[in-house]
Design a protein around this motif. Structure first.
Motif, PDB file in Angstrom:
ATOM      1  N   CYS B 313       0.725  -1.244  -0.109  1.00 52.64           N
ATOM      2  CA  CYS B 313       0.051  -0.073  -0.064  1.00 52.64           C
ATOM      3  C   CYS B 313       0.754   1.472   0.030  1.00 52.64           C
ATOM      4  CB  CYS B 313      -0.985   0.028   1.127  1.00 52.64           C
ATOM      5  SG  CYS B 313      -1.736   1.453   1.319  1.00 52.64           S
ATOM      6  N   ARG B 314       0.411   2.223  -0.986  1.00 47.36           N
ATOM      7  CA  ARG B 314       1.364   3.468  -0.996  1.00 47.36           C
ATOM      8  C   ARG B 314       0.525   4.439  -0.261  1.00 47.36           C
ATOM      9  NH1 ARG B 314       4.258   3.176  -6.714  1.00 47.36           N
ATOM     10  NH2 ARG B 314       5.151   5.209  -5.663  1.00 47.36           N
ATOM     11  N   SER B 315      -0.393   4.397   0.502  1.00 48.50           N
ATOM     12  CA  SER B 315      -1.160   5.344   1.008  1.00 48.50           C
ATOM     13  C   SER B 315      -0.474   6.326   1.732  1.00 48.50           C
ATOM     14  CB  SER B 315      -2.321   4.859   1.708  1.00 48.50           C
ATOM     15  OG  SER B 315      -1.716   4.597   3.096  1.00 48.50           O
ATOM     16  N   CYS B 328      -0.764   4.336  -7.828  1.00 51.66           N
ATOM     17  CA  CYS B 328      -0.532   3.051  -7.169  1.00 51.66           C
ATOM     18  C   CYS B 328      -0.778   1.803  -8.078  1.00 51.66           C
ATOM     19  CB  CYS B 328      -1.152   3.181  -5.809  1.00 51.66           C
ATOM     20  SG  CYS B 328      -1.046   1.411  -4.724  1.00 51.66           S
ATOM     21  N   PHE B 331      -3.920   0.166  -7.107  1.00 54.77           N
ATOM     22  CA  PHE B 331      -4.941   0.537  -7.293  1.00 54.77           C
ATOM     23  C   PHE B 331      -6.087   0.191  -8.628  1.00 54.77           C
ATOM     24  CE2 PHE B 331      -7.829   3.787  -9.566  1.00 54.77           C
ATOM     25  CZ  PHE B 331      -8.525   4.208  -8.467  1.00 54.77           C
ATOM     26  N   CYS B 335      -6.303  -3.756  -5.043  1.00 53.04           N
ATOM     27  CA  CYS B 335      -6.900  -2.819  -3.978  1.00 53.04           C
ATOM     28  C   CYS B 335      -8.276  -2.117  -4.589  1.00 53.04           C
ATOM     29  CB  CYS B 335      -5.872  -2.011  -3.600  1.00 53.04           C
ATOM     30  SG  CYS B 335      -6.681  -0.918  -2.443  1.00 53.04           S
ATOM     31  N   GLY B 342      -5.381  -0.536   1.794  1.00 50.33           N
ATOM     32  CA  GLY B 342      -5.198   0.601   2.682  1.00 50.33           C
ATOM     33  C   GLY B 342      -6.431   1.064   3.128  1.00 50.33           C
ATOM     34  N   THR B 344      -7.246   4.317   2.750  1.00 53.32           N
ATOM     35  CA  THR B 344      -7.470   5.540   2.112  1.00 53.32           C
ATOM     36  C   THR B 344      -8.409   4.662   0.779  1.00 53.32           C
ATOM     37  OG1 THR B 344      -5.392   5.113   0.785  1.00 53.32           O
ATOM     38  CG2 THR B 344      -5.615   7.127   2.115  1.00 53.32           C
ATOM     39  N   CYS B 352      -8.291   7.466  -2.527  1.00 56.36           N
ATOM     40  CA  CYS B 352      -8.300   6.267  -3.405  1.00 56.36           C
ATOM     41  C   CYS B 352      -9.664   5.735  -3.529  1.00 56.36           C
ATOM     42  CB  CYS B 352      -7.491   5.012  -2.775  1.00 56.36           C
ATOM     43  SG  CYS B 352      -5.575   5.378  -2.454  1.00 56.36           S
TER      44      CYS B 352
HETATM   45  S1  SF4 Z   1      -5.407   2.250  -0.544  1.00 55.25           S
HETATM   46 FE1  SF4 Z   1      -5.062   0.782  -2.487  1.00 55.25          FE
HETATM   47  S2  SF4 Z   1      -4.686   1.953  -4.155  1.00 55.25           S
HETATM   48 FE2  SF4 Z   1      -4.616   3.161  -2.226  1.00 55.25          FE
HETATM   49  S3  SF4 Z   1      -2.445   3.687  -1.988  1.00 55.25           S
HETATM   50 FE3  SF4 Z   1      -3.072   1.793  -0.802  1.00 55.25          FE
HETATM   51  S4  SF4 Z   1      -2.944  -0.013  -2.102  1.00 55.25           S
HETATM   52 FE4  SF4 Z   1      -2.632   1.696  -3.364  1.00 55.25          FE
END
Ligand code: SF4
Lengths: 80, 372
Positions: B313-315, B328, B331, B335, B342, B344, B352
């Motif tokens: 996760c790159r939130s 991301c 995305f 996810c 994540g 978001t 997200c």
């Molecule tokens: S919530 Fe999902 S889409 Fe958003 S950064 Fe984390 S992994 Fe990626």
């Protein structure tokens, strides 16, 4: 959680020594605590967060803002 | 006057777009701090209708998104205990902890309940003297007054079976962290209108002065957001850095004094870790000394629990405006709102989730705000 829309106070009463109100959000009614807005009155519009009225919506200020938007195209560059 | 339709008027929106276009001469990056504003921007397609030089960067103001994983795990641990009725705002139920979420705890027999107001949890405690009622007290300065009042009421009703798991966060230290970051590229901020309706605008004056950055307190309807952007751009274009209030119908300089007094009584400022971002000094509230009896972490002995974030996760980068959600790799693939990696992707205020919901999968989608 922070995204609250204005609702209209339709009724105010005391419950267990706390001021409570019914607030109408475009047809949806919620019970709201007025502890933080003691001078709110029936008919006022208020912003509510998780069951608490936090601020009144000021009509005069709202009208001023809208009037300013309407003037934008007309006055153009005069606004800063 | 309903204060809704009036501030969604497409004719006036067009005037604001045109005015912004007229005054913009170069690239400016503007951060909307609040997730509610992100949602309004994406839903209405505001980012796509603005001049290309105006870049909107989505900020960390989503309470569900920044509640740290460690706290979620503590909530899951407490909620699974048979003696506990665990009360939470609805948005928290799907937020993934390191192994499960509150929904799963509920399906496994945990007594997890969604409340509208924290006072409902206090009533539940009073009505169930043989159970432990725990309320998940998260959020920014907007939810904190309600949560503070719940603790205060529990104290004055003499309840011994009520406690709160507190993870409150504060906006000004987050703005400070963003502007002082070596990677910062934000030129001006839209401050979160409803946070300011509680705390007033005065808290932001030192930030403007210290960092010479425009901060405009902004509301949530399309016209509010556009007016906030217009005022930031006007300042930037003329080389000014001022604190301005574009949401005066709701926000005053002093804010809600009664709420601030209650907050000062029940909470005290502490360092706080933000999910995906890390620790920000003096960026949260915890219970103050006189109310420590209501601390769920101590009562259920979970203070030591801690957990690392998912590496997928790159939130954190999303929350700091370093990438857009659709950049991301997970995305809309690994996810989605149904299988979130994540927070978001869960919250109605998460960036997200907004991108997913309004089909910003990559290319330009249909916008809801039709500008005539
Ligand atoms: S919530 Fe999902 S889409 Fe958003 S950064 Fe984390 S992994 Fe990626």
């Amino acid at each position: 959680m922070c995204l609250a829309v204005p609702g209209r106070i339709t009724d105010i009463r005391e419950e267990r020594s706390t001021r409570m109100a019914t607030v109408d959000f475009d047809g949806i009614r919620k019970e709201v605590c007025l502890a933080y807005l003691p001078d709110a009155a029936v008919g006022d519009y208020t912003i509510v967060h998780v069951g608490f009225a936090i601020s009144k919506v000021d009509e005069e200020s709202a009208l001023q803002t809208l009037a300013m938007f309407r003037d934008l195209g007309v006055l153009g560059g005069e606004l800063r | 006057m309903k204060y809704l339709d009036e501030f969604r008027d497409p004719v006036l929106a067009r005037r604001l777009f045109e005015e912004i276009e007229r005054i913009t001469t170069r690239h400016w990056a503007i951060m909307e701090v609040c997730g509610g504003q992100t949602h309004s921007i994406i839903r209405n397609g505001i980012d796509q209708l603005l001049p290309e030089q105006i870049e909107l960067i989505h900020g960390p103001g989503c309470p569900v998104c920044v509640t740290p994983l460690g706290i979620i795990d503590k909530a899951l641990d407490i909620a699974a205990r048979p003696e506990v009725i665990f009360c939470s705002f609805g948005d928290m139920l799907r937020v993934p902890g390191s192994r499960k979420d509150l929904f799963q705890v509920r399906s496994e027999g945990g007594d997890v309940r969604v409340v509208y107001s924290p006072l409902d949890a206090v009533d539940l405690a009073e009505g169930n003297p043989d159970r432990e009622v725990v309320f998940f007290a998260i959020g920014f300065e907007t939810t904190a007054p309600a949560n503070a009042m719940a603790v205060h009421q529990a104290a004055s009703r003499g309840l011994t079976n009520f406690s709160v798991l507190v993870s409150h966060v504060l906006v000004p230290p987050a703005i400070e962290a963003i502007v002082t970051s070596p990677t910062n590229r934000v030129d001006g901020f839209l401050a979160a209108g409803h946070v300011c309706s509680v705390m007033g605008t005065w808290q932001y004056a030192p930030l403007v002065e210290r960092h010479r950055v425009p901060i405009v307190v902004t509301g949530f309807e399309p016209l509010d957001v556009l007016e906030g952007i217009r005022r930031v751009v006007a300042q930037l274009e003329s080389g000014r850095a001022e604190l301005d209030n574009a949401y005066a119908r709701v926000v005053s300089e002093t804010g809600n004094v009664a709420a601030q007094e209650m907050l000062r009584d029940v909470f005290e400022v502490c360092d706080r870790r933000w999910r995906g971002i890390g620790e920000i000094p003096l960026s949260g509230w915890r219970l103050s000394g006189p109310y420590l009896d209501f601390d769920a972490e101590a009562r259920f002995d979970v203070a030591g629990l801690d957990a690392p974030e998912s590496s997928l996760c790159r939130s954190g980068e999303v929350l700091q405006g370093m990438i857009k959600p659709n950049q991301c790799p997970a995305f809309a693939k690994g996810c989605t709102p149904h299988t979130p990696l994540g927070a978001t992707m869960v919250s109605s205020e998460g960036a997200c989730a907004a991108y997913y919901h309004y089909r910003r999968l990559d290319g330009p989608p249909a916008a809801e705000l039709t500008v005539v």
